[in-house]
Design a protein around this motif. Structure first.
Motif, PDB file in Angstrom:
ATOM      1  N   TYR A   1      -2.709  10.784  -1.572  1.00  0.00           N
ATOM      2  CA  TYR A   1      -3.318   9.683  -2.305  1.00  0.00           C
ATOM      3  C   TYR A   1      -3.043   8.392  -1.560  1.00  0.00           C
ATOM      4  O   TYR A   1      -1.905   8.112  -1.209  1.00  0.00           O
ATOM      5  N   PHE A   2      -4.101   7.606  -1.375  1.00  0.00           N
ATOM      6  CA  PHE A   2      -3.952   6.304  -0.733  1.00  0.00           C
ATOM      7  C   PHE A   2      -4.154   5.243  -1.812  1.00  0.00           C
ATOM      8  O   PHE A   2      -5.226   5.143  -2.403  1.00  0.00           O
ATOM      9  N   LEU A   3      -3.100   4.483  -2.099  1.00  0.00           N
ATOM     10  CA  LEU A   3      -3.136   3.491  -3.178  1.00  0.00           C
ATOM     11  C   LEU A   3      -3.046   2.077  -2.631  1.00  0.00           C
ATOM     12  O   LEU A   3      -2.386   1.834  -1.617  1.00  0.00           O
ATOM     13  N   ASP A   4      -3.701   1.160  -3.323  1.00  0.00           N
ATOM     14  CA  ASP A   4      -3.583  -0.245  -2.931  1.00  0.00           C
ATOM     15  C   ASP A   4      -2.355  -0.867  -3.619  1.00  0.00           C
ATOM     16  O   ASP A   4      -1.687  -0.199  -4.413  1.00  0.00           O
ATOM     17  N   PRO A   5      -2.021  -2.130  -3.306  1.00  0.00           N
ATOM     18  CA  PRO A   5      -0.795  -2.732  -3.862  1.00  0.00           C
ATOM     19  C   PRO A   5      -0.785  -2.870  -5.387  1.00  0.00           C
ATOM     20  O   PRO A   5       0.263  -3.124  -5.977  1.00  0.00           O
TER      21      PRO A   5
ATOM     22  N   VAL B   1      -0.454   0.059  11.493  1.00  0.00           N
ATOM     23  CA  VAL B   1      -0.082  -0.886  10.438  1.00  0.00           C
ATOM     24  C   VAL B   1       1.451  -0.922  10.314  1.00  0.00           C
ATOM     25  O   VAL B   1       2.106   0.119  10.360  1.00  0.00           O
ATOM     26  N   ALA B   2       1.992  -2.119  10.171  1.00  0.00           N
ATOM     27  CA  ALA B   2       3.441  -2.281  10.074  1.00  0.00           C
ATOM     28  C   ALA B   2       3.992  -1.490   8.886  1.00  0.00           C
ATOM     29  O   ALA B   2       3.369  -1.421   7.828  1.00  0.00           O
ATOM     30  N   THR B   3       5.153  -0.877   9.085  1.00  0.00           N
ATOM     31  CA  THR B   3       5.725   0.014   8.069  1.00  0.00           C
ATOM     32  C   THR B   3       6.120  -0.717   6.781  1.00  0.00           C
ATOM     33  O   THR B   3       6.285  -0.085   5.753  1.00  0.00           O
ATOM     34  N   ASP B   4       6.270  -2.032   6.852  1.00  0.00           N
ATOM     35  CA  ASP B   4       6.623  -2.749   5.615  1.00  0.00           C
ATOM     36  C   ASP B   4       5.392  -3.026   4.749  1.00  0.00           C
ATOM     37  O   ASP B   4       5.501  -3.507   3.635  1.00  0.00           O
ATOM     38  N   LYS B   5       4.207  -2.670   5.276  1.00  0.00           N
ATOM     39  CA  LYS B   5       2.968  -2.908   4.513  1.00  0.00           C
ATOM     40  C   LYS B   5       2.512  -1.672   3.754  1.00  0.00           C
ATOM     41  O   LYS B   5       1.718  -1.766   2.828  1.00  0.00           O
ATOM     42  N   ILE B   6       2.970  -0.503   4.202  1.00  0.00           N
ATOM     43  CA  ILE B   6       2.522   0.745   3.568  1.00  0.00           C
ATOM     44  C   ILE B   6       3.685   1.723   3.438  1.00  0.00           C
ATOM     45  O   ILE B   6       4.417   1.959   4.395  1.00  0.00           O
ATOM     46  N   GLN B   7       3.849   2.237   2.223  1.00  0.00           N
ATOM     47  CA  GLN B   7       5.000   3.078   1.896  1.00  0.00           C
ATOM     48  C   GLN B   7       4.607   4.549   1.768  1.00  0.00           C
ATOM     49  O   GLN B   7       3.834   4.895   0.878  1.00  0.00           O
ATOM     50  N   PRO B   8       5.143   5.436   2.612  1.00  0.00           N
ATOM     51  CA  PRO B   8       4.912   6.857   2.398  1.00  0.00           C
ATOM     52  C   PRO B   8       5.887   7.431   1.357  1.00  0.00           C
ATOM     53  O   PRO B   8       7.075   7.099   1.373  1.00  0.00           O
TER      54      PRO B   8
ATOM     55  N   TYR C   1       0.872  -1.178   0.000  1.00  0.00           N
ATOM     56  CA  TYR C   1       0.000   0.000   0.000  1.00  0.00           C
ATOM     57  C   TYR C   1       0.910   1.229   0.000  1.00  0.00           C
ATOM     58  O   TYR C   1       2.083   1.127   0.372  1.00  0.00           O
ATOM     59  N   ALA C   2       0.366   2.360  -0.411  1.00  0.00           N
ATOM     60  CA  ALA C   2       1.197   3.567  -0.437  1.00  0.00           C
ATOM     61  C   ALA C   2       0.386   4.813  -0.139  1.00  0.00           C
ATOM     62  O   ALA C   2      -0.812   4.878  -0.424  1.00  0.00           O
ATOM     63  N   LEU C   3       1.051   5.771   0.486  1.00  0.00           N
ATOM     64  CA  LEU C   3       0.502   7.116   0.641  1.00  0.00           C
ATOM     65  C   LEU C   3       1.408   8.028  -0.163  1.00  0.00           C
ATOM     66  O   LEU C   3       2.623   8.064   0.060  1.00  0.00           O
ATOM     67  N   LEU C   4       0.838   8.752  -1.125  1.00  0.00           N
ATOM     68  CA  LEU C   4       1.630   9.662  -1.964  1.00  0.00           C
ATOM     69  C   LEU C   4       1.251  11.092  -1.643  1.00  0.00           C
ATOM     70  O   LEU C   4       0.068  11.421  -1.579  1.00  0.00           O
ATOM     71  N   TYR C   5       2.272  11.919  -1.485  1.00  0.00           N
ATOM     72  CA  TYR C   5       1.994  13.341  -1.335  1.00  0.00           C
ATOM     73  C   TYR C   5       2.856  14.132  -2.319  1.00  0.00           C
ATOM     74  O   TYR C   5       4.036  13.840  -2.494  1.00  0.00           O
ATOM     75  N   PHE C   6       2.251  15.124  -2.959  1.00  0.00           N
ATOM     76  CA  PHE C   6       2.958  15.961  -3.933  1.00  0.00           C
ATOM     77  C   PHE C   6       3.175  17.340  -3.322  1.00  0.00           C
ATOM     78  O   PHE C   6       2.213  17.979  -2.883  1.00  0.00           O
ATOM     79  N   GLY C   7       4.417  17.803  -3.298  1.00  0.00           N
ATOM     80  CA  GLY C   7       4.695  19.116  -2.729  1.00  0.00           C
ATOM     81  C   GLY C   7       6.106  19.548  -3.059  1.00  0.00           C
ATOM     82  O   GLY C   7       6.711  19.030  -3.999  1.00  0.00           O
ATOM     83  N   PHE C   8       6.645  20.486  -2.289  1.00  0.00           N
ATOM     84  CA  PHE C   8       8.032  20.921  -2.530  1.00  0.00           C
ATOM     85  C   PHE C   8       8.693  21.292  -1.212  1.00  0.00           C
ATOM     86  O   PHE C   8       8.036  21.750  -0.285  1.00  0.00           O
ATOM     87  N   THR C   9       9.987  21.076  -1.138  1.00  0.00           N
ATOM     88  CA  THR C   9      10.681  21.189   0.153  1.00  0.00           C
ATOM     89  C   THR C   9      10.744  22.628   0.661  1.00  0.00           C
ATOM     90  O   THR C   9      10.878  22.833   1.857  1.00  0.00           O
ATOM     91  N   TYR C  10      10.650  23.623  -0.236  1.00  0.00           N
ATOM     92  CA  TYR C  10      10.718  25.017   0.206  1.00  0.00           C
ATOM     93  C   TYR C  10       9.365  25.511   0.702  1.00  0.00           C
ATOM     94  O   TYR C  10       9.250  26.650   1.124  1.00  0.00           O
ATOM     95  N   CYS C  11       8.354  24.680   0.619  1.00  0.00           N
ATOM     96  CA  CYS C  11       7.007  25.078   1.036  1.00  0.00           C
ATOM     97  C   CYS C  11       7.021  25.446   2.520  1.00  0.00           C
ATOM     98  O   CYS C  11       7.454  24.661   3.352  1.00  0.00           O
ATOM     99  N   PRO C  12       6.543  26.655   2.837  1.00  0.00           N
ATOM    100  CA  PRO C  12       6.658  27.112   4.218  1.00  0.00           C
ATOM    101  C   PRO C  12       5.678  26.458   5.183  1.00  0.00           C
ATOM    102  O   PRO C  12       5.984  26.310   6.366  1.00  0.00           O
ATOM    103  N   ALA C  13       4.491  26.082   4.717  1.00  0.00           N
ATOM    104  CA  ALA C  13       3.491  25.666   5.700  1.00  0.00           C
ATOM    105  C   ALA C  13       2.738  24.391   5.353  1.00  0.00           C
ATOM    106  O   ALA C  13       2.747  23.428   6.118  1.00  0.00           O
TER     107      ALA C  13
END
Ligand code: NI
Length: 209
Positions: free
Chosen positions: A179-183, A105-112, A75-87
């Motif tokens: 975004y929450f994605l399945d395997p 949930v165990a960290t090997d089951k879902i990837q951020p 499973y995965a959680l995807l986030y789109f952004g940029f490192t200079y983002c202030p807030a």
């Protein structure tokens, strides 16, 4: 009108009403499926009627090639952004962390995963420093401007450079979704800025139970 004819007319009317009620129900249900924010329950394969996701080729914060195939089987959680983002971006990444912890949930089951919308400044080194601050498990992804454009298009992410006279450097205007994605890469949920960590954690638990 004879009794028979009245009965038949009634029957037609009831059938017609039933059909329109069914159509309305189906429309409401399909509308629900396309509502992005917090659509944690049920499968949301589309956002506003358009399919979301698809293949991408990027580079991770360790300099290794990373494609959508690297997320298969997890499973995965995807986030789109940029490192200079202030807030917003730091808050959303923090939210992702809290949600992951709360889900239990165990960290090997879902990837951020953090995907930059600003490949010009978010080089591999910049990303590496940034993601490790948040979560040692977080994968940062960057790429060429073309590769980033392609992944943003696939995930329907809006991002635009904005020159701010008050700042020495440009900033990025961008949409903010987790975004929450399945395997298999299917979209299970989409969480906006107003979604809470508990909502995300509940969606994760519901999917992995
Ligand atoms: Ni941001």
């Amino acid at each position: 009108m004879s009794k028979k004819r009245i009965l038949r007319s009634l029957l037609i009317l009831v059938t017609a009403l039933g059909i329109s009620a069914l159509i309305a129900f189906v429309q409401i249900e399909s509308y629900k499926k396309t509502v992005p924010a917090g659509s944690s329950s049920g499968r949301a394969a589309t956002v506003a009627g358009t399919p979301v996701g698809g293949p991408f080729t990027l580079t991770d914060h360790k300099g290794q090639p990373f494609t959508d195939q690297n997320l298969r089987g997890k499973y995965a959680l995807l986030y789109f952004g940029f490192t200079y983002c202030p807030a917003i971006c730091p808050a959303e990444l923090q939210k992702m962390n809290v949600a992951l912890t709360q889900s239990g949930v165990a960290t090997d089951k879902i990837q951020p995963v953090f995907i930059t919308v600003d490949p010009e400044r978010d080089t591999q080194d910049v990303l590496a420093k940034y993601v490790t601050q948040f979560n040692p498990a977080l994968i940062g992804l960057t790429g060429t401007p073309e590769q980033i454009q392609a992944v943003l298009k696939a995930y329907k992410i809006y991002a635009r450079k904005v020159e701010d006279p008050a700042l020495s450097d440009y900033t990025m205007d961008h949409s903010s979704y987790i975004y929450f994605l399945d395997p298999d890469g299917n979209l299970l949920g989409l969480f906006g800025v107003s979604s809470t960590p508990s909502e995300i954690a509940a969606a994760i638990r519901a999917a992995l139970d």
